[in-house]
Design a protein around this motif. Structure first.
Motif, PDB file in Angstrom:
ATOM      1  N   ARG A 152       0.813  -1.214   0.000  1.00 17.61           N
ATOM      2  CA  ARG A 152       0.000   0.000   0.000  1.00 17.61           C
ATOM      3  C   ARG A 152       0.843   1.259   0.000  1.00 17.61           C
ATOM      4  O   ARG A 152       0.334   2.339  -0.164  1.00 17.61           O
TER       5      ARG A 152
ATOM      6  N   GLN B 209       0.036   5.649  -6.352  1.00 18.78           N
ATOM      7  CA  GLN B 209      -0.821   5.510  -7.503  1.00 18.78           C
ATOM      8  C   GLN B 209      -1.037   6.888  -8.093  1.00 18.78           C
ATOM      9  O   GLN B 209      -0.927   7.897  -7.402  1.00 18.78           O
ATOM     10  N   ILE B 210      -1.352   6.933  -9.363  1.00 17.26           N
ATOM     11  CA  ILE B 210      -1.617   8.199 -10.016  1.00 17.26           C
ATOM     12  C   ILE B 210      -3.099   8.505  -9.857  1.00 17.26           C
ATOM     13  O   ILE B 210      -3.943   7.793 -10.371  1.00 17.26           O
ATOM     14  N   ARG B 211      -3.389   9.564  -9.133  1.00 11.78           N
ATOM     15  CA  ARG B 211      -4.772   9.991  -8.948  1.00 11.78           C
ATOM     16  C   ARG B 211      -4.985  11.214  -9.822  1.00 11.78           C
ATOM     17  O   ARG B 211      -4.132  12.083  -9.904  1.00 11.78           O
TER      18      ARG B 211
ATOM     19  N   SER C  53       2.904   7.471 -17.458  1.00  8.57           N
ATOM     20  CA  SER C  53       3.723   6.545 -16.682  1.00  8.57           C
ATOM     21  C   SER C  53       4.866   7.317 -16.050  1.00  8.57           C
ATOM     22  O   SER C  53       5.261   8.369 -16.533  1.00  8.57           O
TER      23      SER C  53
ATOM     24  N   VAL D 270       4.885   3.271 -12.122  1.00  4.98           N
ATOM     25  CA  VAL D 270       3.435   3.397 -12.021  1.00  4.98           C
ATOM     26  C   VAL D 270       2.927   3.907 -13.359  1.00  4.98           C
ATOM     27  O   VAL D 270       3.617   4.641 -14.064  1.00  4.98           O
ATOM     28  N   SER D 271       1.725   3.493 -13.710  1.00  2.89           N
ATOM     29  CA  SER D 271       1.166   3.945 -14.970  1.00  2.89           C
ATOM     30  C   SER D 271      -0.350   3.967 -14.886  1.00  2.89           C
ATOM     31  O   SER D 271      -0.945   3.289 -14.039  1.00  2.89           O
ATOM     32  N   ARG D 272      -0.910   4.742 -15.773  1.00  3.14           N
ATOM     33  CA  ARG D 272      -2.361   4.869 -15.827  1.00  3.14           C
ATOM     34  C   ARG D 272      -2.732   5.220 -17.259  1.00  3.14           C
ATOM     35  O   ARG D 272      -2.120   6.090 -17.866  1.00  3.14           O
TER      36      ARG D 272
END
Length: 140
Positions: free
Chosen positions: A31, A35-37, A73, A98-100
């Motif tokens: 956790r 993360q990408i918000r 990313s 991290v990527s979105r």
């Protein structure tokens, strides 16, 4: 009066099964990994995206646009260490990517899109591609 007992379908009464109860635990995800918000806003001409990416260097962020799909990313490098003398009191480290990706309703004009990164927030201005007017063919 008859004795009534409650039936518990998942209750295990076998002593051998009780021995292994709690031995297998589900794997928990880390956790601490960021993360990408993001927030995505739209007006008649463009989309505006604000993505929270604290602690990421500007050079480690990559944005790609393919039609109406936008991918963000980043390479995350965090290294925080607190020391008191020779004894390490607290250490938090994580490295990773991290990527979105997300799809928009209209295609994005890549040539006029812009990106700005300031204070841990990536701002993307993604102008909508103008739809080509329907061409009417003359019948000969």
């Amino acid at each position: 009066m008859a004795n009534i007992s409650r039936y518990e379908p998942f209750e295990i009464n076998d002593p051998l099964d009780n021995l292994f109860r709690g031995f297998f635990r589900p794997v928990q995800m880390d956790r601490d990994m960021p993360q990408i918000r993001m927030d995505v806003k739209e007006d008649e001409a463009a989309y505006v995206v604000h993505a929270d990416m604290p602690g990421v260097a500007k050079d480690d962020i990559h944005v790609t646009i393919d039609g109406n799909t936008v991918s963000i990313s980043a390479e995350v490098k965090k290294n925080t260490e607190q020391k008191e003398g020779e004894k390490v009191l607290r250490r938090e480290r994580y490295f990773g990517r991290v990527s979105r990706s997300f799809a928009l309703e209209n295609e994005v004009d890549e040539a006029t899109a812009s990106a700005r990164y300031q204070d841990g927030v990536l701002e993307l201005v993604l102008p909508k591609k103008t739809a080509a007017a329907a061409k009417r063919l003359a019948i000969q």
